[in-house]
Design an enzyme around this catalytic site. Structure first.
Site: not given
Ligand code: NAD
Length: 296
Positions: A54, A98, A121
């Site tokens: 990412k 995460q 997200d």
């Protein structure tokens, strides 16, 4: 119809190239560089690899990125305080925490603490609810990436029967909602299946499009797939392989070698859905940066 391999790696590169030029224009016009922060807790090797990808992609498209690493023993309170700080930081357009998190931290609490306007997200219930109602929102990155693949490959979804296997909050459930919604890569008739589904094989044999998000290597076999179906394999599973130098390799949830000859389109693992998930995140971050400047 001959079998076509859906090249997620190539598609991701093409979309990132486009995003890079959009970003250059955005920076020239606004003086602002889109900025993503990623919070990584503990030392899960897969999480490190995902976050590394990412951060690397941010560099490729011209975004700033900030990686915040925390030890696995960080308290829930400390993590929530960090999230609050990121919510307030005017320099950060969007951020991710995460998953998975260590057991002593409540993931739901963490997700709820993220400002929905920075939730790139797309996991916060505000974004999830907007998605379900077809309102503008941050779509969860993996389903978003899959819809981009379907669009790029011109795969018709309207009126077709989609069978999604797996009902997680981050893949299966949002995928089933997106594809049943009235939209360009939606308008499908969707069956959402899971571990308690009784006649999975019968349902799969009716599918024009299969989305497999189970987390079991080679779960979907050739006898479950109709001739000419489109198969999207979301699974990322590490299995032992004595021929591989590392002693292991990545496989999907689909028995690719035997299923592929029956398909009109199929995604490989690796190189299918995985790279597109990162693209989904990059698209959301760009959108977050635009929205912070009140641009559509
Ligand atoms: P999860 O573990 O949260 O959910 C798995 C789902 O599979 C559950 O809903 C369960 O009901 C269903 N399931 C389990 N056994 C089943 C059975 N026998 N029959 C039918 N359904 C069954 O999974 P997840 O987070 O959605 O991840 C699924 C897979 O996708 C994993 O391999 C994960 O690593 C991978 N993944 C890949 C990406 C990507 O970018 N490519 C992103 C997220 C997850």
């Amino acid at each position: 119809m001959p079998m076509n391999i859906i090249d997620g790696k190539l598609t991701a590169e093409e979309i990132k190239q486009q995003l890079k030029s959009d970003t250059e224009r955005f920076i020239a016009e606004t003086g602002k560089t889109p900025h993503l922060a990623a919070v990584l807790v503990g030392d899960n090797p897969a999480s490190h690899a995902y976050v590394g990808n990412k951060v690397k992609s941010c560099g490729q498209v011209g975004f700033r990125s900030t990686l915040i690493k925390k030890e696995a023993d960080i308290s829930e309170e400390e993590l929530l305080a960090l999230i609050h700080q990121l919510n307030q930081d005017p320099d950060i357009d969007g951020f991710i925490v995460q998953l998975p998190l260590p057991k002593h931290i409540n993931e739901v609490k963490v997700t709820l603490a993220i400002d929905p306007d920075k939730d790139v997200d797309g996991f916060h219930p505000v974004n999830f609810g907007k998605m379900a109602q077809g309102l503008p929102c941050f779509l969860p990155a993996t389903p978003y990436g899959i819809t981009l693949l379907l669009e790029r490959y011109g795969i018709e979804t309207a009126g077709r029967h989609v069978v999604v296997v797996g009902r997680s909050n981050i893949v299966g459930t949002p995928m089933s909602i997106l594809m049943s919604r009235k939209s360009r890569t939606g308008d499908a008739t969707v069956t959402l299946t899971h571990s308690r589904t009784r006649n999975l094989k019968d349902l799969l044999l009716l599918a024009d499009i299969v989305v497999a998000a189970i987390g079991i290597p080679h779960f979907v076999t050739a006898d479950m797939i109709k001739e000419g179906a489109v198969v999207i394999d979301v699974g990322i599973n590490r299995v032992e392989d004595e021929n591989a130098r590392s002693g292991s390799r990545l496989v999907g949830d689909v028995d690719y070698d035997n299923v592929a000859p029956k398909c009109s389109y199929i995604t490989p693992v690796p190189g299918g859905v995985g790279p597109m998930t990162v693209v989904g995140l990059m698209m959301n971050t760009f959108q977050a940066a635009r929205q912070r400047l009140s641009l559509k």
